[in-house]
Enzyme design. Structure first.
Site, short mmCIF file in Angstrom:
data_model
loop_
_atom_site.label_atom_id
_atom_site.label_comp_id
_atom_site.label_asym_id
_atom_site.label_seq_id
_atom_site.Cartn_x
_atom_site.Cartn_y
_atom_site.Cartn_z
N ASP A 1 -20.47 2.03 -43.19
CA ASP A 1 -20.41 2.46 -41.80
C ASP A 1 -18.98 2.41 -41.29
O ASP A 1 -18.46 3.35 -40.69
CB ASP A 1 -21.29 1.53 -40.97
N ASP B 1 -29.35 1.63 -36.25
CA ASP B 1 -28.98 0.28 -35.85
C ASP B 1 -30.20 -0.57 -35.62
O ASP B 1 -30.29 -1.71 -36.09
CB ASP B 1 -28.18 0.32 -34.54
#
Lengths: 496, 246
Positions: free
Chosen positions: A284, A416
């Site tokens: 990420d 998330d």
């Protein structure tokens, strides 16, 4: 991915946002991208000597005075900007030196706390009450190696192999997404999105119900299950892909994230899970921040085209609006409406009395500076195959905005949610509630910090790394170090 | 029976704090964040204390060694959190506070002190009781080896005491530091001393048949003292109270 939507938009065509962030919610999907195409004009930049700007509610205050153009070195869309007010020139240098003040207050952070907590709650309740969502039952194609090895070294090696295979899938999916986006194959993306939501809503829901009924030892007849699944699934498809009441849409997103997190939790072997969490945070970070990172490329492509980046797979706390600028009224009071909308940093909690609220609503109504166009968000949980992205078509019909004080929403990518819930699920697997609570607090604090950084840096930011790092550190330290100490204290009822 | 006991003890320990949360903190996002952050700071202090306990291997069973250090670390982290809040407030003050004050919004120090104390207390109490609560729902007999049968109830009441104590300690600590002058030493000093007193008294609970009354009474007496001190610190005195009552 977080986005704070600023309704002081000047730019005619796109939604401008004050804060951008970005997050990789790929588990399977490609990363999510922020919707930020250009920086808003209204960021107020003020320096502070400490350089520390902790409270995220500091936002509002700044907006109280005249707007300043945000100076952004990467800014290449001056063409899109329209300045609404002419800044007095002498103010600009002053403001440039100053640090940025957050426009949005703590309420946005809390608005993200609540859905994340709900998702985690659903996951934990399911795990504690049913037994079929325990890991190690079956293996799936993404992590083909089992972890039943004789020595620890072998176990680590095979876990690493699993992790890399999994990450290979994720990276492939991301790259395919970017290629599709670059070549403007929006229809394919759209179709894929619908297919995956379909599968998620119907198939996973069905298997969830059957595993619940199996572990609670209560048989449910097929007709009831089909009826329930069909209804929930159909309404979900509507809410997510078309229009629907916002709370219902949010509930569906949370529920689907929880479902997916459960599936992951069930199928990921133990050590592989930890390694994947770590590696995907690093991915990420790389994908979003490196100049050649795929997500960064996506952001820039969207920049160039002047389009919004995909809003898919996003949880948003308000209806997503697209903003078109309208010429501002000639005499704008200094007490501009933007300030009204801001949650003032200091004591955010002060509730306005009725009169003040009405005043503000009136000012806002009269101020036809912008027209907000609701755009249906097409979030969706990550699929296992390709990332699905949906490009929003801009509608041309203006719609009245709502008058809430917090109509500016916050967005967070569903990936998330999923990864946070996976971390918490693994933390709760031990049965020690200290671990669960410690991980929960650290995840939320990580989220808070990320939003803070987002407000400071105002660039695309991944949401995973900080939270996952805190979560992992606190997990392992709680299990091995704090746990025994706490147990010793509890045994003797010693309160420190 | 077990679920009943678990529910009862949960409500004893969390009833008052939950009401406090609902009425004073839940609708104020800023306070929620402050509470969360201070809970995180408490966790860090616990981490340090656990490291210390873990490192000194031979003294692991002698909690009398680890507990004072745990108290000291907690207070250090409370102070660190205070500094953090100060910095944030300073940063805010650089930003046109005038507009804010015009709108009637000020950085409410009392609320921040309260929220931070509450966060500390909540996580402290939670770590003390939550495993006990989850064990309570399972099968078992209390006091089978001659241990005290009041284990659960005493734990619940002590947890309530700890949560409230921490809240008031937070207020006293922050308010005293803000006041300056002699209060800068009296306030934090009182907090550290009473904290140490409370924790060391609970060490008495480690004997085979502990007299929970000692720690309970001392704990609640300290709580009463802290309440009075807070009230005095905030500026109430007998005259004010008399006027308000009449």
């Amino acid at each position: 991915m977080h986005r704070l939507i600023d309704d002081n938009q000047d730019s005619p065509d796109e939604m401008t946002e004050l804060l951008k962030s970005q997050d990789n919610d790929t588990i399977i999907d490609g990363p999510e991208r922020p919707n930020i195409t250009n920086l808003p004009d209204v960021a107020i930049i003020q320096t502070s000597t400490d350089g520390e700007n902790i409270s995220s509610n500091a936002a509002a205050t700044a907006s109280s005075h005249s707007r300043v153009e945000a100076i952004d070195p990467q800014d290449h869309e001056t063409t899109h900007r329209h300045r609404r007010n002419e800044q007095p020139d002498e103010q600009r240098p002053l403001n440039i030196e100053h640090e940025e003040i957050f426009k949005y207050g703590a309420s946005h952070v809390v608005k993200l706390f609540v859905p994340v907590s709900l998702c985690m709650l659903i996951v934990i309740i399911t795990i504690k009450t049913t037994s079929s969502y325990t890991p190690g039952g079956a293996t799936w194609a993404y992590t083909p190696f089992t972890e039943d090895k004789s020595t620890n070294t072998q176990r680590i090696l095979f876990s690493l192999a699993n992790t890399f295979i999994f990450m290979g899938f994720v990276i492939t999916a991301t790259v395919i997404l970017i290629l599709l986006y670059k070549f403007k194959c929006y229809k394919i993306i759209h179709g894929w999105l619908i297919l995956t939501t379909l599968m998620l809503l119907f198939f996973f829901l069905y298997s969830y119900f059957s595993s619940i009924s199996a572990s609670l030892n209560r048989p449910i007849d097929m007709i009831t299950i089909c009826f329930i699944t069909w209804n929930i699934g159909a309404v979900g498809m509507f809410c997510i892909h078309w229009k629907g009441p916002l709370p219902v849409q949010q509930a569906y997103l949370i529920f689907m994230s929880a479902l997916l997190a459960l599936v992951f939790y069930k199928f990921l072997p133990d050590w592989t899970g930890w390694l994947i969490l770590g590696v995907i945070s690093i991915w990420d970070l790389i994908a979003v921040l490196c100049p050649k990172g795929p997500l960064r490329i996506l952001v820039e492509t969207a920049h160039e085209r002047g389009e919004q980046i995909f809003p898919a797979l996003i949880y948003s706390s308000t209806m997503v609006y697209m903003v078109t600028a309208v010429d501002p009224p000639p005499s704008e009071p200094q007490f501009a409406p933007d300030n009204i909308n801001t949650n003032i940093a200091v004591n955010v909690d002060e509730t306005l009395n009725e009169e003040q609220r009405n005043q503000r609503a009136a000012i806002r109504n009269n101020n036809a500076r912008r027209q907000l166009i609701p755009r249906s968000d097409v979030p969706q949980t990550a699929t296992r195959r390709e990332p699905a992205r949906y490009v929003v078509e801009r509608s041309n019909s203006p719609v009245i905005d709502d008058d809430d004080d917090d109509e500016k929403g916050v967005k967070l990518g569903l990936g998330d949610f999923i990864f946070y819930s996976i971390l918490l699920a693994k933390a709760s697997a031990l049965g020690d509630w200290n671990v669960t609570i410690a991980c929960y607090v650290s995840l939320l604090i990580g989220l808070c910090l990320t939003l803070l950084l987002l407000a400071i840096i105002r660039k695309a930011l991944p949401a995973l790394p900080i939270s996952i790092t805190f979560g992992l550190v606190l997990y392992f330290s709680t299990v091995y170090i704090i746990g025994p100490f706490s147990a010793e204290l509890n045994l003797g009822q010693v309160f420190i | 029976m077990t679920i009943m006991e678990c529910a009862g003890c949960t409500l004893i320990a969390y009833g008052v704090p939950f009401s406090m949360f609902v009425f004073t903190i839940a609708h104020h996002p800023f306070r929620v964040i402050i509470s969360m952050t201070s809970a995180f700071f408490w966790l860090l202090s616990l981490l340090l204390s656990s490291f210390l306990w873990f490192a000194v291997v031979p003294l692991r069973t002698q909690l009398a060694f680890a507990v004072p250090f745990a108290v000291i670390f907690q207070e250090i982290f409370r102070f660190l959190f205070y500094r953090l809040i100060k910095k944030a407030e300073f940063a805010l003050q650089r930003v046109q506070m005038q507009e804010l004050t015009d709108k009637g919004m000020v950085f409410d120090r009392f609320a921040v002190a309260y929220a931070s104390g509450y966060g500390f207390g909540l996580i402290s109490g939670t770590f003390a009781i939550v495993n006990v609560l989850s064990d309570m729902t399972g099968p078992g007999t209390l006091g089978i080896f001659g241990h005290s049968q009041d284990f659960f109830i005493a734990t619940a009441f002590l947890t309530l005491c700890v949560i409230l104590l921490n809240t008031f300690w937070g207020v006293i600590f922050f308010t005293s530091l803000d006041k300056g002058g002699i209060h800068r030493f009296i306030g934090p000093g009182t907090v550290v001393l009473t904290h140490m007193l409370f924790s060391c008294i609970t060490l008495v609970n480690r004997t085979l048949t502990p007299m929970y009354t000692i720690s309970l009474i001392v704990g609640y007496a300290i709580l009463l003292g802290m309440i009075i001190y807070t009230v005095v610190l905030r500026g109430f005195n007998l005259n004010n109270i008399r006027q308000r009552i009449n």
